[in-house]
Design an enzyme around this catalytic site. Structure first.
Site, short mmCIF file in Angstrom:
data_model
loop_
_atom_site.label_atom_id
_atom_site.label_comp_id
_atom_site.label_asym_id
_atom_site.label_seq_id
_atom_site.Cartn_x
_atom_site.Cartn_y
_atom_site.Cartn_z
N ASP A 65 31.34 32.40 38.86
CA ASP A 65 30.97 31.73 40.12
C ASP A 65 30.00 32.60 40.93
O ASP A 65 29.61 32.24 42.04
CB ASP A 65 32.20 31.27 40.93
CG ASP A 65 33.05 32.40 41.45
OD1 ASP A 65 32.72 33.58 41.19
OD2 ASP A 65 34.05 32.11 42.14
N SER A 66 29.56 33.73 40.32
CA SER A 66 28.43 34.49 40.86
C SER A 66 27.19 33.59 40.87
O SER A 66 26.16 33.95 41.44
CB SER A 66 28.16 35.74 40.03
OG SER A 66 28.06 35.41 38.65
N LYS A 76 38.81 31.90 34.20
CA LYS A 76 39.04 33.14 34.94
C LYS A 76 39.51 32.79 36.34
O LYS A 76 38.98 31.86 36.96
CB LYS A 76 37.78 34.01 35.01
CG LYS A 76 38.00 35.30 35.81
CD LYS A 76 36.89 36.31 35.61
CE LYS A 76 35.69 36.11 36.47
NZ LYS A 76 35.91 36.09 37.93
N GLU A 115 40.56 34.65 40.12
CA GLU A 115 40.74 35.81 40.99
C GLU A 115 42.15 35.73 41.56
O GLU A 115 42.56 34.67 42.04
CB GLU A 115 39.71 35.78 42.13
CG GLU A 115 38.29 35.98 41.62
CD GLU A 115 37.27 36.03 42.74
OE1 GLU A 115 37.63 36.29 43.91
OE2 GLU A 115 36.08 35.80 42.43
N GLU A 151 37.54 44.90 39.21
CA GLU A 151 36.26 45.06 39.92
C GLU A 151 36.38 46.09 41.03
O GLU A 151 37.30 46.03 41.86
CB GLU A 151 35.79 43.70 40.50
CG GLU A 151 34.46 43.84 41.25
CD GLU A 151 33.71 42.54 41.49
OE1 GLU A 151 34.15 41.49 40.98
OE2 GLU A 151 32.67 42.60 42.17
O1 KIV Z 1 31.46 35.51 38.95
C1 KIV Z 1 31.19 36.45 38.18
O2 KIV Z 1 30.11 36.54 37.59
C2 KIV Z 1 32.21 37.48 38.02
C3 KIV Z 1 31.84 38.73 37.29
C4 KIV Z 1 30.96 39.56 38.10
C5 KIV Z 1 33.05 39.47 36.80
O3 KIV Z 1 33.28 37.32 38.48
#
Ligand code: KIV
Length: 264
Positions: free
Chosen positions: A45-46, A114, A116, A183
């Protein structure tokens, strides 16, 4: 060679092999990463920062993530594709967590999600693992909590925070997660957590003691204008693009392009 799964990453950790994860949001880049034999492609989500130009990841939606995961999955045949669950897509209730994780698999065609995680979100992680969806957890500095954490800061510097992170990592392994992203965690703490776990850790600003490393691809390729301390730039593609565009502009304005060989 078939597609990798979470269990293969656990096996690689057991064999002492280092793991490689990079991000992608589109099929072209994902295909290049896959051809370069990365283990995991994260549809992160970056995308909020890198693709949309926002200051944070908080406004990224589930629909956006599914759309990009589908594009990435279409060109990957070896790497494990992990789709990030964005802010507020699993925080409201367990049904919401199951439903959105399911969308990432069903519509986005990712093989894992993924999430968080803080200790309050362990039930959401458990709910997703319980319906057979592999979960990669993300702890330490978690961008969804950037405002609560007071900015982009290293986590786990004091004993209390370090103990909490260690016990969170163990709880996530007990939930059934297949990997954990650490992180911006001090190197010694990341190495200790890594040694305590059967499942692999991926560090981002967490030192060489992790089982694998992850970076945002556009950062390491030199496409972003600003990158954090933990990024190493392996190319300067931003400069290369500017030079190529300037050369195209010069050719078009001078009439050097198109030449006779480009015509019909
Ligand atoms: O959203 C993302 O790209 C991430 C990575 C930086 C681990 O969470």
């Amino acid at each position: 060679m078939g597609q990798l799964h979470g269990v293969d990453l656990i096996k690689k950790k057991r064999q002492g092999k280092k793991l490689v994860m990079l991000t992608a949001y589109d099929s072209l880049l994902a295909g290049a990463l896959d051809a370069a034999a990365v283990d995991v492609i994260l549809v992160g989500d970056s995308i909020g920062n890198v693709f949309c130009g926002d200051a944070d990841t908080l406004s990224v939606t589930m629909d956006q993530m599914v759309y990009h995961a589908k594009a990435v999955s279409s060109s990957v045949s070896h790497a494990l594709v992990v789709g990030d669950l964005p802010f507020l897509s699993y925080h409201v209730g367990l049904d919401q967590a199951r439903e959105n994780a399911g969308r990432m698999i069903k519509e986005g065609r990712a093989q894992a999600v993924k999430m968080e995680v803080s200790s309050a979100l362990l039930p959401a992680v458990q709910a997703v693992c319980d319906i057979g969806i592999p979960v990669m957890a993300h702890i330490g500095f978690t961008p969804h909590s950037v405002h609560q954490l007071g900015g982009y800061k290293v986590q786990g510097r004091d004993t209390q925070q370090a103990d909490a992170l260690q016990s969170l990592a163990l709880s996530l392994e007990a939930c059934g997660c297949f990997a954990i992203v650490l992180e911006m965690v001090p190197e010694a703490l990341a190495a200790t957590i890594t040694a305590q776990l059967r499942i692999p850790t991926f560090g981002i600003g967490a030192g060489v003691g992790c089982d694998g490393q992850v970076l945002v691809t556009q950062d390491m390729l030199g496409l972003t204008s600003h990158s954090p301390k933990f990024v190493k730039r392996y190319a300067q593609l931003g400069d290369a693009i500017q030079q190529a565009v300037a050369a195209f502009r010069a050719d078009v304005t001078s009439g050097a392009f198109p030449a006779s060989e480009h015509g019909f």
